[in-house]
Scaffold this motif. Structure first.
Motif, PDB file in Angstrom:
ATOM      1  N   ALA A   1       0.832  -1.203   0.000  1.00  0.00           N
ATOM      2  CA  ALA A   1       0.000   0.000   0.000  1.00  0.00           C
ATOM      3  C   ALA A   1       0.872   1.262   0.000  1.00  0.00           C
ATOM      4  N   VAL A   2       1.957   1.222   0.775  1.00  0.00           N
ATOM      5  CA  VAL A   2       2.889   2.362   0.802  1.00  0.00           C
ATOM      6  C   VAL A   2       3.458   2.587  -0.593  1.00  0.00           C
ATOM      7  N   LEU A   3       3.918   1.515  -1.236  1.00  0.00           N
ATOM      8  CA  LEU A   3       4.496   1.657  -2.574  1.00  0.00           C
ATOM      9  C   LEU A   3       3.453   2.143  -3.578  1.00  0.00           C
ATOM     10  N   LEU A   4       2.217   1.675  -3.468  1.00  0.00           N
ATOM     11  CA  LEU A   4       1.159   2.112  -4.373  1.00  0.00           C
ATOM     12  C   LEU A   4       0.872   3.607  -4.208  1.00  0.00           C
ATOM     13  N   ILE A   5       0.726   4.049  -2.988  1.00  0.00           N
ATOM     14  CA  ILE A   5       0.434   5.468  -2.722  1.00  0.00           C
ATOM     15  C   ILE A   5       1.598   6.347  -3.179  1.00  0.00           C
ATOM     16  N   TYR A   6       2.820   5.951  -2.858  1.00  0.00           N
ATOM     17  CA  TYR A   6       3.972   6.760  -3.240  1.00  0.00           C
ATOM     18  C   TYR A   6       4.205   6.730  -4.751  1.00  0.00           C
ATOM     19  N   PHE A   7       3.865   5.624  -5.411  1.00  0.00           N
ATOM     20  CA  PHE A   7       3.967   5.581  -6.867  1.00  0.00           C
ATOM     21  C   PHE A   7       2.971   6.560  -7.483  1.00  0.00           C
ATOM     22  N   GLY A   8       1.762   6.622  -6.957  1.00  0.00           N
ATOM     23  CA  GLY A   8       0.787   7.599  -7.428  1.00  0.00           C
ATOM     24  C   GLY A   8       1.255   9.024  -7.195  1.00  0.00           C
ATOM     25  N   LEU A   9       1.838   9.267  -6.027  1.00  0.00           N
ATOM     26  CA  LEU A   9       2.382  10.593  -5.735  1.00  0.00           C
ATOM     27  C   LEU A   9       3.512  10.947  -6.696  1.00  0.00           C
ATOM     28  N   LEU A  10       4.354   9.966  -7.004  1.00  0.00           N
ATOM     29  CA  LEU A  10       5.456  10.181  -7.944  1.00  0.00           C
ATOM     30  C   LEU A  10       4.925  10.514  -9.331  1.00  0.00           C
ATOM     31  N   LEU A  11       3.875   9.830  -9.772  1.00  0.00           N
ATOM     32  CA  LEU A  11       3.282  10.117 -11.080  1.00  0.00           C
ATOM     33  C   LEU A  11       2.717  11.536 -11.136  1.00  0.00           C
ATOM     34  N   ILE A  12       2.047  11.945 -10.069  1.00  0.00           N
ATOM     35  CA  ILE A  12       1.507  13.309 -10.018  1.00  0.00           C
ATOM     36  C   ILE A  12       2.646  14.325 -10.057  1.00  0.00           C
ATOM     37  N   TRP A  13       3.701  14.081  -9.290  1.00  0.00           N
ATOM     38  CA  TRP A  13       4.831  15.004  -9.242  1.00  0.00           C
ATOM     39  C   TRP A  13       5.534  15.077 -10.597  1.00  0.00           C
ATOM     40  N   LEU A  14       5.756  13.938 -11.242  1.00  0.00           N
ATOM     41  CA  LEU A  14       6.430  13.935 -12.546  1.00  0.00           C
ATOM     42  C   LEU A  14       5.601  14.624 -13.618  1.00  0.00           C
ATOM     43  N   SER A  15       4.294  14.411 -13.616  1.00  0.00           N
ATOM     44  CA  SER A  15       3.460  15.084 -14.616  1.00  0.00           C
ATOM     45  C   SER A  15       3.477  16.600 -14.398  1.00  0.00           C
ATOM     46  N   GLY A  16       3.461  17.035 -13.162  1.00  0.00           N
ATOM     47  CA  GLY A  16       3.574  18.476 -12.885  1.00  0.00           C
ATOM     48  C   GLY A  16       4.918  19.038 -13.315  1.00  0.00           C
ATOM     49  N   ALA A  17       5.980  18.276 -13.079  1.00  0.00           N
ATOM     50  CA  ALA A  17       7.316  18.732 -13.485  1.00  0.00           C
ATOM     51  C   ALA A  17       7.421  18.829 -14.998  1.00  0.00           C
ATOM     52  N   ILE A  18       6.838  17.881 -15.710  1.00  0.00           N
ATOM     53  CA  ILE A  18       6.880  17.916 -17.175  1.00  0.00           C
ATOM     54  C   ILE A  18       6.140  19.137 -17.704  1.00  0.00           C
ATOM     55  N   VAL A  19       4.992  19.427 -17.118  1.00  0.00           N
ATOM     56  CA  VAL A  19       4.233  20.606 -17.547  1.00  0.00           C
ATOM     57  C   VAL A  19       5.042  21.875 -17.286  1.00  0.00           C
ATOM     58  N   LEU A  20       5.685  21.965 -16.119  1.00  0.00           N
ATOM     59  CA  LEU A  20       6.493  23.148 -15.804  1.00  0.00           C
ATOM     60  C   LEU A  20       7.674  23.289 -16.754  1.00  0.00           C
ATOM     61  N   VAL A  21       8.311  22.198 -17.107  1.00  0.00           N
ATOM     62  CA  VAL A  21       9.452  22.262 -18.029  1.00  0.00           C
ATOM     63  C   VAL A  21       9.002  22.740 -19.400  1.00  0.00           C
TER      64      VAL A  21
END
Length: 192
Positions: free
Chosen positions: A65-85
């Motif tokens: 569950a920890v890995l699932l939640i953090y993987f989702g958080l990582l996906l949200i963070w990466l998509s935001g970073a891509i948009v900012l770049v």
């Protein structure tokens, strides 16, 4: 087996003083890591209710569950970073396209400055000041003024490479700290 002797108040004070000194030395030495560790603990505790809900309503163990939640958080963070770049690259390209035209426009504006004066003369009581004759009386060489203005502005743009290097270094440092916070937070969230 023999009992060790009781410590005297002097020995207790010396040991406490040395322990405080060593603790202060460790905190001083690793002070740059204290902030990221605090953020990792905060992130783990903020995500803990979501992890608990995931384990309650699914058959996942806590680690999964920890890995699932953090993987989702990582996906949200990466998509935001891509948009900012993407947005930052577009802004830099627009700036690179606009700046040379603005220099040419500024040169033309400075050369036509005497014609742009809205008031040709200023009257204050019995005194009249003719601005056009005042400016023409200075015998200004507008090209020299433009060259001086460009000479003032040019070092700002020549230092752009150094500024870009500093921004890139700060970005890499921030990404490294973010990765540290993320990984330590995963371990903390798994052990809560």
């Amino acid at each position: 087996m023999t009992d060790s002797p009781k410590w005297s108040p002097t020995i207790k004070a010396i040991v406490a003083g040395v322990a405080l000194f060593l603790a202060g030395l460790v905190i001083w030495r690793f002070q740059s890591l204290i902030g990221p560790l605090v953020l990792a603990v905060m992130l783990a505790y903020i995500l803990n209710p979501l992890i608990v809900l995931t384990t309650q309503y699914t058959r996942l163990k806590r680690g999964a569950a920890v890995l699932l939640i953090y993987f989702g958080l990582l996906l949200i963070w990466l998509s935001g970073a891509i948009v900012l770049v993407v947005v930052a690259v577009e802004q830099v390209q627009t700036l690179a396209d606009v700046v040379p035209g603005q220099f040419a426009r500024a040169v033309a504006l400075v050369q036509t400055l005497p014609d742009l004066l809205p008031v040709q003369s200023i009257t204050l009581g019995p005194y009249t000041l003719d601005l056009r004759s005042l400016i023409s009386g200075f015998n200004l060489n507008w090209q020299d003024l433009v060259n001086q203005a460009i000479g003032v502005v040019q070092p700002l743009f020549s230092r752009g490479g150094g500024l870009a290097t500093q921004v890139a270094g700060a970005t890499v440092s921030a990404i490294g700290l973010g990765f540290l916070i993320f990984v330590v937070s995963i371990y903390i969230a798994n052990d809560i």
